[in-house]
Enzyme design. Structure first.
Site, mmCIF file in Angstrom:
data_model
loop_
_atom_site.group_PDB
_atom_site.id
_atom_site.type_symbol
_atom_site.label_atom_id
_atom_site.label_comp_id
_atom_site.label_asym_id
_atom_site.label_seq_id
_atom_site.Cartn_x
_atom_site.Cartn_y
_atom_site.Cartn_z
ATOM 1 N N LYS A 178 0.852 -1.207 0.000
ATOM 2 C CA LYS A 178 0.000 0.000 0.000
ATOM 3 C C LYS A 178 0.882 1.249 0.000
ATOM 4 O O LYS A 178 1.492 1.584 1.008
ATOM 5 C CB LYS A 178 -0.916 0.030 1.226
ATOM 6 N N GLY A 230 7.157 4.951 8.181
ATOM 7 C CA GLY A 230 6.338 6.160 8.277
ATOM 8 C C GLY A 230 6.581 6.857 9.593
ATOM 9 O O GLY A 230 7.637 6.699 10.215
ATOM 10 N N SER A 231 5.590 7.605 10.043
ATOM 11 C CA SER A 231 5.760 8.425 11.241
ATOM 12 C C SER A 231 5.769 7.572 12.514
ATOM 13 O O SER A 231 5.194 6.473 12.542
ATOM 14 C CB SER A 231 4.632 9.448 11.314
ATOM 15 N N THR A 232 6.376 8.116 13.544
ATOM 16 C CA THR A 232 6.414 7.408 14.829
ATOM 17 C C THR A 232 5.000 7.267 15.391
ATOM 18 O O THR A 232 4.660 6.221 15.967
ATOM 19 C CB THR A 232 7.345 8.147 15.802
ATOM 20 N N ALA A 234 2.109 6.860 13.778
ATOM 21 C CA ALA A 234 1.429 5.736 13.127
ATOM 22 C C ALA A 234 2.098 4.415 13.530
ATOM 23 O O ALA A 234 1.420 3.406 13.768
ATOM 24 C CB ALA A 234 1.446 5.911 11.618
ATOM 25 N N GLY A 235 3.435 4.445 13.648
ATOM 26 C CA GLY A 235 4.171 3.237 14.035
ATOM 27 C C GLY A 235 3.763 2.715 15.405
ATOM 28 O O GLY A 235 3.661 1.514 15.630
ATOM 29 N N GLU A 252 9.990 1.229 10.678
ATOM 30 C CA GLU A 252 11.039 2.211 10.319
ATOM 31 C C GLU A 252 10.387 3.580 10.470
ATOM 32 O O GLU A 252 9.548 3.956 9.644
ATOM 33 C CB GLU A 252 11.491 1.984 8.867
ATOM 34 N N CYS A 286 14.151 10.673 6.317
ATOM 35 C CA CYS A 286 14.041 10.288 7.733
ATOM 36 C C CYS A 286 15.375 10.297 8.473
ATOM 37 O O CYS A 286 15.449 10.687 9.630
ATOM 38 C CB CYS A 286 13.426 8.911 7.828
ATOM 39 N N GLU A 385 10.640 16.150 15.014
ATOM 40 C CA GLU A 385 10.983 15.980 13.602
ATOM 41 C C GLU A 385 10.209 17.014 12.776
ATOM 42 O O GLU A 385 8.981 17.038 12.823
ATOM 43 C CB GLU A 385 10.607 14.566 13.162
HETATM 44 P P1 NAD Z 1 2.558 8.501 7.932
HETATM 45 O O1 NAD Z 1 2.891 7.656 9.102
HETATM 46 O O2 NAD Z 1 1.470 9.493 8.065
HETATM 47 O O3 NAD Z 1 2.126 7.565 6.694
HETATM 48 C C1 NAD Z 1 2.969 6.545 6.173
HETATM 49 C C2 NAD Z 1 2.124 5.485 5.489
HETATM 50 O O4 NAD Z 1 1.351 4.800 6.458
HETATM 51 C C3 NAD Z 1 1.115 6.009 4.463
HETATM 52 O O5 NAD Z 1 1.009 5.047 3.432
HETATM 53 C C4 NAD Z 1 -0.169 6.094 5.273
HETATM 54 O O6 NAD Z 1 -1.326 6.016 4.456
HETATM 55 C C5 NAD Z 1 -0.046 4.890 6.187
HETATM 56 N N1 NAD Z 1 -0.657 4.985 7.503
HETATM 57 C C6 NAD Z 1 -0.757 6.059 8.313
HETATM 58 N N2 NAD Z 1 -1.318 5.719 9.485
HETATM 59 C C7 NAD Z 1 -1.542 4.395 9.448
HETATM 60 C C8 NAD Z 1 -2.075 3.432 10.365
HETATM 61 N N3 NAD Z 1 -2.486 3.775 11.572
HETATM 62 N N4 NAD Z 1 -2.134 2.139 9.985
HETATM 63 C C9 NAD Z 1 -1.696 1.754 8.764
HETATM 64 N N5 NAD Z 1 -1.214 2.619 7.847
HETATM 65 C C10 NAD Z 1 -1.119 3.915 8.183
HETATM 66 O O7 NAD Z 1 3.923 9.161 7.467
HETATM 67 P P2 NAD Z 1 4.205 10.211 6.293
HETATM 68 O O8 NAD Z 1 3.846 11.577 6.742
HETATM 69 O O9 NAD Z 1 3.593 9.698 5.024
HETATM 70 O O10 NAD Z 1 5.795 10.073 6.133
HETATM 71 C C11 NAD Z 1 6.720 10.805 6.848
HETATM 72 C C12 NAD Z 1 7.246 10.029 8.036
HETATM 73 O O11 NAD Z 1 7.864 8.826 7.625
HETATM 74 C C13 NAD Z 1 8.314 10.795 8.790
HETATM 75 O O12 NAD Z 1 8.086 10.686 10.176
HETATM 76 C C14 NAD Z 1 9.606 10.066 8.423
HETATM 77 O O13 NAD Z 1 10.646 10.184 9.338
HETATM 78 C C15 NAD Z 1 9.134 8.671 8.297
HETATM 79 N N6 NAD Z 1 10.084 7.883 7.497
HETATM 80 C C16 NAD Z 1 10.871 6.930 8.105
HETATM 81 C C17 NAD Z 1 11.813 6.219 7.369
HETATM 82 C C18 NAD Z 1 12.714 5.173 7.993
HETATM 83 O O14 NAD Z 1 13.313 4.388 7.262
HETATM 84 N N7 NAD Z 1 12.848 5.127 9.298
HETATM 85 C C19 NAD Z 1 11.943 6.471 5.995
HETATM 86 C C20 NAD Z 1 11.148 7.458 5.420
HETATM 87 C C21 NAD Z 1 10.213 8.151 6.178
#
Ligand code: NAD
Length: 480
Positions: A178, A230-232, A234-235, A252, A286, A385
């Site tokens: 996705k 993605g974001s911490t 959501a993680g 990640e 990131c 961040e």
């Molecule tokens: P985000 O967490 O909002 O979204 C990331 C993805 O997850 C999107 O596809 C989104 O639709 C999906 N998503 C969001 N909430 C979800 C949930 N509860 N359950 C399942 N899926 C969900 O992040 P963003 O704003 O798109 O990206 C930026 C963030 O990603 C920054 O915090 C950045 O540091 C992080 N990031 C980390 C790495 C790494 O390798 N550690 C790499 C790139 C980006």
């Protein structure tokens, strides 16, 4: 304006279950550039069912030898490579990444990862024989973990996806991928390349949707492992769901890494590497270091060097090959970065360059590269961040103090140490609490694990460790 009307599920293009769509907005012109269907739960059900039956097929993908899978994976690398100019343009037009980066990195990394993991899996012994304490032989098997849900953000949409897809395919897993709603057009090119490569139906499925459908996928009963970037925030919620389900998960997440400049560092002579390590992709990377820990003995000189360097960077249309700094991905991200800049000023940091929309760029989500001096590590701009081109220069007196400041962060993802003496820099790097760190630069190495500590994540990608995270160990004991 590009228009797509289907999802890639079960080896074919299938119609969505509803007529809900997304409109993709150019971050450069703020105009609509694409329209794609938005998945609903029924579409995810269909994709998971396709991945499940491909995985459970008794003579299918998961049972093939790594060598046989490797032939298809190699073809996928070729069919992707044939589309690289198209993929790079699709990425840059959606997320504002300068074409230099999408061409140099986003387009090269996925085929490289596919070939690397196909080779690694082929070289691995899938069933190791160990002498048993009972006098016979115990077989230790590496088996594919199952159906993988791969969820990625928009900042490096292809490279981040293939950090998951390449090792998962090589291990024998099947995948529901996705992408992020901000970057969907390139994911269709990925699906086209997969069709041409000739994967068995259901091995790779690509479904475009937002956070709700992502959450539905994470908790789906047909999924065996979740791999999330993605974001911490959501993680944390994904980790909680996977904890409840006892479902393996790789996370990640975000970062606020530190670049420690030792007092003998030659920054003026290494500005290109320094840019890669601190401002790459408009600051939307990131693992870049956005806290610059600078020695008091050279503080004014360093602030001056960095300020005049970043204020001269070419900023503009990401599709122009000369552009080094493009726009931020969205209005939301633009507002967020502006908000952090206002907080920095309010808390007493000194703005030396940038601080808002660059002169002459009246539309698009552009923020000029920004430097704050006199930042205390407790300020919001040093702790949270920002995900934009904003650097905070924090002074220190001793190496111990530099390490302490670097470690006073909820995150631990990347970082760098700069010195004329690499051995001295190594000693400092060993003391920084982080998953990865560079000496006089920062570039991820394909062969070494990359992941975060503290709030930056769980588990690793890249290297042989990246393959292991899609494998499950099974021991078979034989009675003597
Ligand atoms: P985000 O967490 O909002 O979204 C990331 C993805 O997850 C999107 O596809 C989104 O639709 C999906 N998503 C969001 N909430 C979800 C949930 N509860 N359950 C399942 N899926 C969900 O992040 P963003 O704003 O798109 O990206 C930026 C963030 O990603 C920054 O915090 C950045 O540091 C992080 N990031 C980390 C790495 C790494 O390798 N550690 C790499 C790139 C980006």
């Amino acid at each position: 304006m590009q228009s797509r009307t289907s999802f890639y599920i079960g080896g074919d293009w299938v119609s969505p279950s509803s007529d809900t769509t997304y409109t993709m907005i150019s971050p450069t012109t703020e105009e609509a550039i694409g329209i794609v269907p938005e998945a609903q739960n029924a579409d995810i059900d269909r994709a998971v069912a396709a991945a499940r039956s491909a995985f459970d097929d008794p003579t299918g993908w998961s049972t093939w030898t790594a060598e046989k899978r490797g032939e298809v994976i190699e073809r996928f690398a070729d069919t992707l490579q044939a589309r690289v100019p198209e993929i790079a343009r699709a990425i840059s037009s959606q997320n504002g990444m300068p074409l230099q980066i999408s061409e140099g990195f986003e387009q090269l990394f996925p085929p490289m990862l596919l070939r690397y993991y196909a080779g690694l899996a082929t070289a691995q012994d899938p069933e190791e024989r160990r002498s048993s304490v009972f006098g016979d032989i115990t077989a230790v098997r590496r088996e594919p973990i199952g159906v993988v849900a791969a969820i990625v953000p928009w900042n490096f949409p292809q490279a981040l996806a293939f950090l998951k897809i390449a090792p998962a395919l090589a291990a024998g897993c099947t995948i529901v991928h996705k992408p992020s709603p901000e970057t969907t057009l390139d994911s269709y090119l990925m699906a086209e390349a997969a069709i041409e490569a000739g994967f068995p139906p259901g091995v790779l499925n690509v479904v475009q949707g937002g956070r709700e459908v992502g959450a539905y996928l994470v908790a789906h009963p047909g999924v065996d492992k979740v791999s999330f970037t993605g974001s911490t925030a959501a993680g944390r919620s994904i980790g909680a769901v996977c904890g409840r389900l006892i479902r393996p998960v790789t996370l990640e997440l975000g970062g606020k890494s530190a670049a420690i400049l030792l007092d003998d560092a030659d920054i003026a002579g290494n500005l290109e590497s320094f840019f890669q390590a601190t401002l790459l992709n408009n600051g939307q990377t990131c693992n870049i270091a956005t806290r610059i820990i600078a020695p008091r003995s050279r503080y004014d000189e360093i602030v001056e060097t960095l300020s005049s360097f970043v204020s001269a960077l070419p900023i503009g249309d990401p599709l122009d090959p000369a552009t080094v700094v493009g726009p931020l991905v969205s209005q939301r991200q633009f507002d967020r970065v502006e908000g952090y800049i206002a907080q920095g000023i309010a808390q007493g940091a000194r703005l030396t360059t940038g601080g808002g929309r660059p002169h002459g760029l009246d539309r698009g989500y552009f923020i000029a590269p920004t430097i704050f001096a006199d930042v205390d590590n407790t300020y919001t701009i040093a702790q949270e961040e920002i995900f934009g081109p904003v650097l905070s220069v924090i002074p220190y007196c001793t190496d111990d103090e530099a390490v302490r400041i670097a470690n006073e962060s909820p995150y631990g993802l990347g970082g760098s140490v700069w010195s004329a003496d690499p051995e001295r820099a190594m000693q400092v790097a060993r003391r920084v609490q982080t998953g990865t760190i560079g000496i006089n630069g920062y570039i991820n190495d394909l062969h070494a694990p990359s992941g975060g500590v503290k709030s930056s994540g769980l588990g690793s990608e890249l290297g042989p460790e990246g393959l292991s995270s899609y494998q499950q160990l099974k021991s078979i004991y034989r009675a003597p």
